[in-house]
Design a protein around this motif. Sequence first.
Motif, PDB file in Angstrom:
ATOM      1  N   UNK A 113       0.513  -0.925  -0.267  1.00 46.80           N
ATOM      2  CA  UNK A 113       0.155   0.382   0.698  1.00 46.80           C
ATOM      3  C   UNK A 113       0.662   1.186   0.306  1.00 46.80           C
ATOM      4  N   UNK A 114       0.721   2.168  -1.065  1.00 49.95           N
ATOM      5  CA  UNK A 114       1.264   3.225  -0.695  1.00 49.95           C
ATOM      6  C   UNK A 114       2.535   3.721  -1.703  1.00 49.95           C
ATOM      7  N   UNK A 115       3.318   4.072  -1.601  1.00 46.99           N
ATOM      8  CA  UNK A 115       4.304   4.960  -2.466  1.00 46.99           C
ATOM      9  C   UNK A 115       5.418   4.120  -1.521  1.00 46.99           C
ATOM     10  N   UNK A 116       5.496   4.076  -0.138  1.00 46.61           N
ATOM     11  CA  UNK A 116       6.632   3.918   0.753  1.00 46.61           C
ATOM     12  C   UNK A 116       6.691   2.509   0.623  1.00 46.61           C
ATOM     13  N   UNK A 117       5.081   1.529   0.678  1.00 47.79           N
ATOM     14  CA  UNK A 117       5.429  -0.055   0.374  1.00 47.79           C
ATOM     15  C   UNK A 117       6.105   0.020  -0.517  1.00 47.79           C
ATOM     16  N   UNK A 118       5.538   0.653  -2.134  1.00 39.66           N
ATOM     17  CA  UNK A 118       6.136   0.321  -3.078  1.00 39.66           C
ATOM     18  C   UNK A 118       7.452   0.173  -3.282  1.00 39.66           C
ATOM     19  N   UNK A 120       9.671   0.052  -0.573  1.00 37.98           N
ATOM     20  CA  UNK A 120      10.453  -0.554   0.049  1.00 37.98           C
ATOM     21  C   UNK A 120      10.626  -2.013  -1.222  1.00 37.98           C
ATOM     22  N   UNK A 121       9.518  -1.795  -1.056  1.00 38.71           N
ATOM     23  CA  UNK A 121       8.899  -3.586  -1.822  1.00 38.71           C
ATOM     24  C   UNK A 121      10.173  -3.415  -2.655  1.00 38.71           C
ATOM     25  N   UNK A 122      10.607  -2.635  -3.834  1.00 41.31           N
ATOM     26  CA  UNK A 122      11.058  -2.526  -4.978  1.00 41.31           C
ATOM     27  C   UNK A 122      12.942  -2.390  -4.481  1.00 41.31           C
ATOM     28  N   UNK A 123      12.977  -1.531  -3.173  1.00 40.07           N
ATOM     29  CA  UNK A 123      14.737  -1.859  -2.319  1.00 40.07           C
ATOM     30  C   UNK A 123      14.875  -3.554  -2.424  1.00 40.07           C
ATOM     31  N   UNK A 124      13.632  -3.796  -1.843  1.00 44.40           N
ATOM     32  CA  UNK A 124      13.887  -5.525  -1.439  1.00 44.40           C
ATOM     33  C   UNK A 124      14.730  -6.634  -2.329  1.00 44.40           C
ATOM     34  N   UNK A 125      13.865  -6.377  -4.022  1.00 41.70           N
ATOM     35  CA  UNK A 125      14.071  -6.965  -4.983  1.00 41.70           C
ATOM     36  C   UNK A 125      15.154  -6.791  -5.372  1.00 41.70           C
ATOM     37  N   UNK A 126      15.879  -5.653  -5.173  1.00 40.47           N
ATOM     38  CA  UNK A 126      17.239  -4.881  -5.928  1.00 40.47           C
ATOM     39  C   UNK A 126      18.045  -5.758  -5.455  1.00 40.47           C
ATOM     40  N   UNK A 127      17.510  -6.557  -4.280  1.00 37.93           N
ATOM     41  CA  UNK A 127      18.570  -6.636  -3.227  1.00 37.93           C
ATOM     42  C   UNK A 127      19.979  -7.786  -3.771  1.00 37.93           C
ATOM     43  N   UNK A 128      20.392  -8.805  -3.909  1.00 33.70           N
ATOM     44  CA  UNK A 128      20.952  -9.934  -3.801  1.00 33.70           C
ATOM     45  C   UNK A 128      20.469 -10.548  -3.406  1.00 33.70           C
ATOM     46  N   UNK A 129      20.078 -11.861  -4.055  1.00 30.91           N
ATOM     47  CA  UNK A 129      19.319 -13.094  -3.148  1.00 30.91           C
ATOM     48  C   UNK A 129      19.914 -13.339  -2.067  1.00 30.91           C
ATOM     49  N   UNK A 130      20.865 -13.883  -1.667  1.00 29.15           N
ATOM     50  CA  UNK A 130      21.082 -14.046  -0.681  1.00 29.15           C
ATOM     51  C   UNK A 130      21.302 -13.257   0.459  1.00 29.15           C
ATOM     52  N   UNK A 170      19.496  -1.102   1.497  1.00 23.76           N
ATOM     53  CA  UNK A 170      18.085   0.267   1.018  1.00 23.76           C
ATOM     54  C   UNK A 170      18.016   0.745   1.963  1.00 23.76           C
ATOM     55  N   UNK A 171      18.778   1.146   2.901  1.00 32.41           N
ATOM     56  CA  UNK A 171      19.280   2.826   3.028  1.00 32.41           C
ATOM     57  C   UNK A 171      19.016   3.590   1.909  1.00 32.41           C
ATOM     58  N   UNK A 172      20.384   2.705   0.633  1.00 33.28           N
ATOM     59  CA  UNK A 172      20.387   3.883  -0.031  1.00 33.28           C
ATOM     60  C   UNK A 172      19.493   3.668  -1.174  1.00 33.28           C
ATOM     61  N   UNK A 173      18.955   2.947  -1.389  1.00 32.36           N
ATOM     62  CA  UNK A 173      17.821   2.765  -1.922  1.00 32.36           C
ATOM     63  C   UNK A 173      17.163   3.727  -1.741  1.00 32.36           C
ATOM     64  N   UNK A 174      16.201   3.965  -0.281  1.00 32.00           N
ATOM     65  CA  UNK A 174      15.482   4.589   0.666  1.00 32.00           C
ATOM     66  C   UNK A 174      15.376   5.827   0.110  1.00 32.00           C
ATOM     67  N   UNK A 175      17.082   6.579   0.721  1.00 29.69           N
ATOM     68  CA  UNK A 175      17.147   7.599   0.767  1.00 29.69           C
ATOM     69  C   UNK A 175      17.593   7.951   2.415  1.00 29.69           C
ATOM     70  N   UNK A 176      17.134   6.915   3.228  1.00 32.77           N
ATOM     71  CA  UNK A 176      17.431   6.914   4.437  1.00 32.77           C
ATOM     72  C   UNK A 176      18.660   7.423   5.087  1.00 32.77           C
TER      73      UNK A 176
END
Length: 176
Positions: A113-118, A120-130, A170-176
Motif C-alpha cells: 500500500x502506498x508509495x513507501x511500501x512500493x 521498500x518492495x522495489x529496494x528489497x527486489x534489487x538486493x542480491x538473493x542472499x 536499503x538505506x541508499x535505495x530509500x534515501x534514508x
Amino acid sequence: MSDSGRIFDELLVLSVQSGDRKALERLAARWQPRLLRSARRFTGDEEMAWDAVQDSWLGIARGISRLRDPAKFPGWAFAILRRRCAERVNARAAHRSRSDALDERNEPAANARGEDRAAIAQAFARLPEEQRVAATLFFVEHLKLDEIAVATDAPLGTVKSRIFAARKSLKEALGA
C-alpha cells in the motif's frame, strides 16, 4: 515474535511429534502468513509463493518428527521454505532460457500500500538473493541471527555481513 509465542510454537511442535494432528493445523495456521510473506519476497511471484509454501508444509509435516530441538523450528521451517522457493525460481529460469520467452511481468506485492511500501518492495527486489533472504528473515520475520543461519545454511558471520550489506543498500535505495 514474543517469548510466549515461541514457547507456544515449541509446545505445538512437541504435540505434533506426539501425533497430534490438530497441533499441526494450529502450527500451520500460526506460521502460514509468515511463510507466505517470505515466499512472496523470495520468489517475486504470488502463485509461485503459494506453491512453495504448500510444498514446504508437506516437507515440514514429513520431517517434523526428526526435529530434535523444537526451539529450532523457525530456522528449520524457513530453511525448507527457502529451498522450495529456490527450486521454483531455478525451474522458472531454466524454463525461460529453454523457451527463450521472457515474461517481463513484475507484479507488485499483493499487500503493498502506498508509495513507501512500493519503494521498500522495489529496494528489497534489487538486493542480491542472499541479502534479500537474510534481510527478509531479519527485518520482516524478526528471526534471530542464529535462526537465519540455520534457515540459510550459512555461518553466523556471513549472515551478519549479509544483513549489514542489505541494510546499507536499503538505506541508499530509500534515501534514508
